[in-house]
Each structure stands twice: as structure tokens, then as C-alpha cells.
Design a protein around this motif. Structure first.
Motif, PDB file in Angstrom:
ATOM      1  N   GLN A  42       0.610  -1.294   0.110  1.00 28.74           N
ATOM      2  CA  GLN A  42      -0.097   0.128  -0.210  1.00 28.74           C
ATOM      3  C   GLN A  42       0.776   1.443  -0.066  1.00 28.74           C
ATOM      4  O   GLN A  42       0.542   2.233  -0.582  1.00 28.74           O
ATOM      5  CB  GLN A  42      -0.841   0.210   1.355  1.00 28.74           C
ATOM      6  N   TRP A  43       1.870   1.253   0.827  1.00 29.82           N
ATOM      7  CA  TRP A  43       2.708   2.304   0.789  1.00 29.82           C
ATOM      8  C   TRP A  43       3.454   2.672  -0.426  1.00 29.82           C
ATOM      9  O   TRP A  43       3.567   3.974  -1.084  1.00 29.82           O
ATOM     10  CB  TRP A  43       4.060   2.165   1.958  1.00 29.82           C
ATOM     11  N   ILE A  44       3.995   1.710  -1.151  1.00 31.66           N
ATOM     12  CA  ILE A  44       4.650   1.661  -2.718  1.00 31.66           C
ATOM     13  C   ILE A  44       3.514   2.136  -3.503  1.00 31.66           C
ATOM     14  O   ILE A  44       3.835   3.163  -4.554  1.00 31.66           O
ATOM     15  CB  ILE A  44       5.001   0.294  -3.065  1.00 31.66           C
ATOM     16  N   GLN A  47       3.104   5.658  -2.968  1.00 34.94           N
ATOM     17  CA  GLN A  47       4.063   6.355  -3.678  1.00 34.94           C
ATOM     18  C   GLN A  47       4.318   6.698  -5.271  1.00 34.94           C
ATOM     19  O   GLN A  47       4.582   7.773  -5.844  1.00 34.94           O
ATOM     20  CB  GLN A  47       5.872   5.726  -3.224  1.00 34.94           C
ATOM     21  N   LEU A  48       3.851   5.508  -5.759  1.00 26.76           N
ATOM     22  CA  LEU A  48       3.821   5.638  -7.141  1.00 26.76           C
ATOM     23  C   LEU A  48       2.653   6.683  -7.742  1.00 26.76           C
ATOM     24  O   LEU A  48       2.689   7.598  -8.520  1.00 26.76           O
ATOM     25  CB  LEU A  48       3.470   4.339  -7.815  1.00 26.76           C
ATOM     26  N   GLU A  49       1.444   6.798  -6.883  1.00 28.16           N
ATOM     27  CA  GLU A  49       0.417   7.730  -7.071  1.00 28.16           C
ATOM     28  C   GLU A  49       0.826   8.990  -6.968  1.00 28.16           C
ATOM     29  O   GLU A  49       0.708   9.862  -7.838  1.00 28.16           O
ATOM     30  CB  GLU A  49      -0.764   7.278  -6.658  1.00 28.16           C
ATOM     31  N   ALA A  50       1.489   9.292  -6.014  1.00 32.07           N
ATOM     32  CA  ALA A  50       2.237  10.733  -5.434  1.00 32.07           C
ATOM     33  C   ALA A  50       3.257  11.013  -6.548  1.00 32.07           C
ATOM     34  O   ALA A  50       3.194  12.392  -7.020  1.00 32.07           O
ATOM     35  CB  ALA A  50       2.877  10.711  -4.145  1.00 32.07           C
ATOM     36  N   MET A  51       3.920  10.145  -7.539  1.00 29.73           N
ATOM     37  CA  MET A  51       4.920  10.825  -8.514  1.00 29.73           C
ATOM     38  C   MET A  51       4.201  10.620  -9.751  1.00 29.73           C
ATOM     39  O   MET A  51       4.868  10.944 -10.745  1.00 29.73           O
ATOM     40  CB  MET A  51       6.158   9.723  -8.407  1.00 29.73           C
ATOM     41  N   GLY A  52       2.935  10.468  -9.991  1.00 23.87           N
ATOM     42  CA  GLY A  52       2.133  10.498 -10.985  1.00 23.87           C
ATOM     43  C   GLY A  52       2.399   9.212 -11.901  1.00 23.87           C
ATOM     44  O   GLY A  52       2.049   9.519 -13.399  1.00 23.87           O
ATOM     45  N   VAL A  64       1.943  -5.165  -6.724  1.00 21.80           N
ATOM     46  CA  VAL A  64       1.951  -3.594  -6.926  1.00 21.80           C
ATOM     47  C   VAL A  64       2.381  -3.634  -8.430  1.00 21.80           C
ATOM     48  O   VAL A  64       3.325  -4.032  -8.841  1.00 21.80           O
ATOM     49  CB  VAL A  64       2.470  -2.708  -6.254  1.00 21.80           C
ATOM     50  N   ILE A  65       1.540  -3.179  -9.408  1.00 22.84           N
ATOM     51  CA  ILE A  65       2.000  -3.221 -10.698  1.00 22.84           C
ATOM     52  C   ILE A  65       1.740  -1.841 -11.658  1.00 22.84           C
ATOM     53  O   ILE A  65       0.920  -0.907 -11.307  1.00 22.84           O
ATOM     54  CB  ILE A  65       1.223  -4.157 -11.694  1.00 22.84           C
ATOM     55  N   TYR A  66       2.993  -1.379 -12.120  1.00 21.43           N
ATOM     56  CA  TYR A  66       2.714  -0.069 -13.015  1.00 21.43           C
ATOM     57  C   TYR A  66       3.289  -0.193 -14.625  1.00 21.43           C
ATOM     58  O   TYR A  66       4.280  -0.375 -14.976  1.00 21.43           O
ATOM     59  CB  TYR A  66       3.798   1.053 -12.569  1.00 21.43           C
ATOM     60  N   PRO A  67       2.193  -0.381 -15.291  1.00 19.43           N
ATOM     61  CA  PRO A  67       2.467  -0.338 -16.820  1.00 19.43           C
ATOM     62  C   PRO A  67       2.567   1.007 -17.435  1.00 19.43           C
ATOM     63  O   PRO A  67       1.951   1.691 -17.332  1.00 19.43           O
ATOM     64  CB  PRO A  67       1.061  -1.252 -17.500  1.00 19.43           C
ATOM     65  N   ARG A 122      10.365   7.283 -10.594  1.00 20.29           N
ATOM     66  CA  ARG A 122      10.373   8.651 -10.371  1.00 20.29           C
ATOM     67  C   ARG A 122      11.315   9.294 -11.313  1.00 20.29           C
ATOM     68  O   ARG A 122      10.894  10.512 -11.859  1.00 20.29           O
ATOM     69  CB  ARG A 122      10.686   8.846  -8.885  1.00 20.29           C
ATOM     70  N   MET A 123      12.360   8.960 -11.842  1.00 20.81           N
ATOM     71  CA  MET A 123      13.413   9.627 -12.594  1.00 20.81           C
ATOM     72  C   MET A 123      12.841   9.365 -14.061  1.00 20.81           C
ATOM     73  O   MET A 123      12.927  10.424 -14.818  1.00 20.81           O
ATOM     74  CB  MET A 123      14.762   8.882 -12.754  1.00 20.81           C
ATOM     75  N   MET A 124      12.473   8.471 -14.436  1.00 14.83           N
ATOM     76  CA  MET A 124      11.650   8.031 -15.663  1.00 14.83           C
ATOM     77  C   MET A 124      10.595   9.091 -15.871  1.00 14.83           C
ATOM     78  O   MET A 124      10.607   9.601 -17.080  1.00 14.83           O
ATOM     79  CB  MET A 124      11.284   6.643 -15.850  1.00 14.83           C
ATOM     80  N   LEU A 125       9.786   9.377 -14.910  1.00 18.32           N
ATOM     81  CA  LEU A 125       8.662  10.278 -14.924  1.00 18.32           C
ATOM     82  C   LEU A 125       9.076  11.873 -15.418  1.00 18.32           C
ATOM     83  O   LEU A 125       8.695  12.744 -15.835  1.00 18.32           O
ATOM     84  CB  LEU A 125       7.882   9.844 -13.968  1.00 18.32           C
ATOM     85  N   THR A 126      10.083  11.807 -14.380  1.00 19.78           N
ATOM     86  CA  THR A 126      10.742  13.242 -14.155  1.00 19.78           C
ATOM     87  C   THR A 126      11.548  13.750 -15.547  1.00 19.78           C
ATOM     88  O   THR A 126      11.173  14.855 -15.886  1.00 19.78           O
ATOM     89  CB  THR A 126      11.966  13.534 -13.024  1.00 19.78           C
ATOM     90  N   LEU A 127      11.964  12.808 -15.892  1.00 26.11           N
ATOM     91  CA  LEU A 127      12.786  13.077 -17.444  1.00 26.11           C
ATOM     92  C   LEU A 127      11.955  12.828 -18.477  1.00 26.11           C
ATOM     93  O   LEU A 127      12.415  13.060 -19.544  1.00 26.11           O
ATOM     94  CB  LEU A 127      14.277  12.259 -17.564  1.00 26.11           C
ATOM     95  N   LYS A 128      10.891  12.572 -18.293  1.00 28.23           N
ATOM     96  CA  LYS A 128       9.620  12.536 -19.289  1.00 28.23           C
ATOM     97  C   LYS A 128      10.202  11.183 -20.345  1.00 28.23           C
ATOM     98  O   LYS A 128      10.231  11.546 -21.490  1.00 28.23           O
ATOM     99  CB  LYS A 128       9.376  13.549 -20.142  1.00 28.23           C
ATOM    100  N   LEU A 129      10.923  10.180 -19.903  1.00 28.79           N
ATOM    101  CA  LEU A 129      11.061   9.056 -20.637  1.00 28.79           C
ATOM    102  C   LEU A 129       9.997   8.077 -21.117  1.00 28.79           C
ATOM    103  O   LEU A 129       9.470   7.562 -20.091  1.00 28.79           O
ATOM    104  CB  LEU A 129      12.361   8.287 -19.989  1.00 28.79           C
TER     105      LEU A 129
END
Length: 371
Positions: A42-44, A47-52, A64-67, A122-129
Motif C-alpha cells: 500500500q505504501w509503494i 508513492q507511485l500515485e504521488a509521483m504521477g 503492485v503493478i505499473y504498466p 520517479r526518474m523516468m517520469l521526471t525526465l519524461k522517458l
């Protein structure tokens, strides 16, 4: 372009190591023994939802899965780090830092890798990769978890996976071969009785000892490596009672499916030979992990070898039992390695070398983004 991306990624990692260390600290302090991963999961997810990380979710297994950017893509890789630890009954974990050594149960296995995946997402989302991939945090890797999370992930995405990576283990050891296993609980039952009045009656402890003695007389090959172990035993009631029940647990392992079958058959034959009208022997299959019958070479092996060669490092491949067992058993290319170096895994004295974390993160990033 690759050189530009590599510099951008390595600068991000170098400049944000304090952020990674805070994430690592947070992951370590959430106990998550096998079967009790909910709080960490749940914590993870939060964290994922907070980083977008839009579309992140938990599946029925508890993963926990993020496609990410996989819509319309035929094939994509999957990267997963297991959330569970071996530390049942440990309710509070406080990391201790002594110089460049971080000490805490689960710090390396597998908190450092869970934190690494979160940090790189988080890096991937920040750098828009725009990286077509599935990122996951899975349950049930340790002990009797029976690779529950990996099975669910492979069932869900298997046909579409270009390869599967378990982010787990040391940063200098690369698993490309699955060690299969079968684990049993063996229950031996006799009539029992008073140690004096019923002297000579079948004793479950003696019968179990005979089974174990015969079991340990089995000869197994060194290549393909095949092993066995009796890990726990319990039974009896009092010093002056003939034991009526004993239970012990057995672990059978091999890198070869055929050798594992032979070992299992020999073990079952021993159990049958010790079963009589006065001695009942029951077995319960506690868990089974599949083998991969030989190494299938794939581009991912060349990729990590080239990355390490650029840094002047050798690449050593080996066999182990990891979440990669499941895809490897289904002919899906797979590999397992982590981002840290340390010692004492699966002990309360576990520690990791903090100087290994930045190079380990850069190596994992280079692998994921093929830099």
C-alpha cells in the motif's frame, strides 16, 4: 543520443542519491514478511500515485503493478522487485549506519532493490522517458511464498514479454539459470506409549531418524548440481513417552528438471519403504519451484556484459532460485541481479556497502534504458 541520455541519467542518479537513501530507509522500516506484504504494498502504491504513475494498481495476488507506455506495443520487458522478507515476527526495524555500512534486516534483500525501482520510476517520469515496460513489486518470493507473485505476473503478461528481470541479489552476480526445488513436510505417526510399559513399540522419532539416515545416503550429481536438506524437525511429548508423532521438512533442489525428478522419486521410495502397518508416513508438498533446463542465450546477457566491460568489470552468470524461475521455466528470457553489495542476507545482522549503491543504480539504469 545514447551518450546524451546516459549523461542525463547518471547526473540525475548522482545528484539525487540522498533521495534514494531516504527511500531505502523508508522501505526498510516497513516490515513485510512473506504473506504479510500488504502494508508495504500500500505504501509503494501511494508513492507511485504521488509521483504521477497513472494506472498503477494491485492485482489479486497482492503485487503492485505499473504498466508504462505499453498500449499498442506488442512486446515489452517486465522489471520486478520482491517486497517480502524472511523476517517473520520482527515488528520494528531501525537501520543503523556505521561509516559506509548500513545495517538492518532486509537492507540488501530486497529493500535496496525495491527502493531502486521506485527511484528509477520517479526518474523516468521526471525526465519524461517514454519507456514501454511493466514495473512491479511482487509478493511471495521468499521461503514458502512459492513464487506466488512471479507466477501471477507471468500469467498476466507472459505472451507479451520480451524478457523478465527480477531486480534481486547482488550487483555483481547475474542469474540466468533457475534452480528448481520441491519442499515437503513429512509426518511420521506411530501408536506411541509409555517408555517402560510399552517398551519395544514403534517410536516415531526412531522411525523418522531411519528415514533421514537413508535419505542422507542418497548419491546426487555435482553437475548438474543437485542437493537435499532436512531443515526442521519436531515431535514427541515427554521424556518418558514413546513418541507417537514427528514432523520434519525436506528441501530438494537441482538445476536439472530430470535430476530433480530422480531425487524426488528416490525420496518417495524411502518413505514407502519405511511405511508399515505400525508406522504411518504422510507427506505434504509445501512448495515447488520449476527449473530451466539449460541456459538459452539472449541479448540481455550480452547487454549486461557490455555494460560491465565498459566499466572494466567481469560478468559472472550463475544458477539460483529467484522470481526469474517462473518465466525461465516457460521459455521466456529472464535474468536476475540487484544494485548492492553486502553480506549476511537472511540474518538480523544483514548489512550493505553504501558505496555500492550509486554504481549499482547506474548499472541497472544502463540495462533498462540500453545505454
Amino acid at each position: 543520443m545514447n551518450d546524451v541520455l546516459r549523461k542525463m541519467v547518471e547526473d540525475y542518479i548522482h545528484n539525487r542519491m540522498p533521495e534514494y537513501l531516504q527511500t531505502l530507509y523508508d522501505v526498510i522500516t516497513i516490515p513485510s514478511p512473506t504473506g504479510e506484504e500488504d502494508r508495504k504494498a500500500q505504501w509503494i502504491l501511494e508513492q507511485l500515485e504521488a509521483m504521477g504513475a497513472e494506472g498503477a494498481y494491485r492485482d489479486e495476488a497482492g503485487n503492485v503493478i505499473y504498466p508504462h507506455c505499453i498500449e499498442g506495443v506488442d512486446k515489452f520487458p517486465l522489471y520486478t522487485a520482491h517486497m517480502d522478507t524472511v523476517f517473520a515476527g520482527v515488528d520494528k526495524i531501525t537501520p543503523d549506519i556505521d561509516g559506509h555500512i548500513l545495517k538492518a534486516p532486509s537492507c540488501g534483500d530486497n529493500s535496496s532493490d525495491v527502493a531502486a525501482l521506485l527511484f528509477l520510476i520517479r526518474m523516468m517520469l521526471t525526465l519524461k522517458l517514454r519507456t514501454p515496460a511493466v514495473f512491479a513489486f511482487n509478493v511471495g518470493e521468499e521461503g514458502l511464498g512459492n513464487l506466488k507473485g512471479s507466477r501471477a505476473l507471468t500469467d498476466a503478461f507472459g505472451d507479451r514479454l520480451s524478457y523478465f528481470m527480477a531486480v534481486d541479489g547482488n550487483s555483481d552476480r547475474f542469474v540466468n539459470l533457475a534452480v528448481g526445488s520441491r519442499r515437503y513436510a513429512v509426518h511420521v505417526v506411530t501408536a506411541g506409549g509409555h517408555s517402560y510399559a510399552a517398551f519395544g513399540a514403534a517410536n516415531a522419532i526412531n522411525e523418522a531418524a531411519g528415514i533421514i539416515r537413508d535419505f542422507y545416503s542418497l548419491q546426487v550429481p555435482k553437475d548438474p548440481r543437485t542437493t537435499y536438506n532436512v531443515g526442521t524437525i519436531q515431535g514427541g511429548t515427554t521424556i518418558n513417552s514413546i513418541a507417537a508423532e514427528v514432523e520434519f521438512t525436506v528441501d530438494l533442489r537441482s538445476v536439472s528438471h530430470s535430476e530433480l525428478e530422480k531425487l524426488d522419486a528416490a525420496f518417495q521410495a524411502i518413505l514407502k519403504a519405511h511405511t508399515t502397518d505400525k508406522v504411518k508416513v504422510e507427506t505434504l508438498l509445501l512448495g515447488e519451484r520449476p527449473c530451466s533446463e539449460g541456459v538459452q542465450h539472449h541479448e540481455i546477457h550480452d547487454r549486461i556484459t557490455a555494460i560491465r566491460k565498459r566499466e572494466g568489470l567481469k560478468t559472472v552468470f550463475s544458477a539460483s532460485s529467484t522470481d526469474a524461475n517462473i518465466p525461465l521455466s516457460r521459455n521466456i528470457p529472464a535474468i536476475a541481479f540487484g544494485i548492492s553489495l553486502g553480506k549476511g542476507a537472511h540474518t538480523l545482522q544483514e548489512e550493505l556497502d553504501m558505496t555500492s549503491l550509486e554504481p549499482g543504480l547506474k548499472q541497472l539504469a544502463a540495462f533498462i534504458w540500453e545505454m
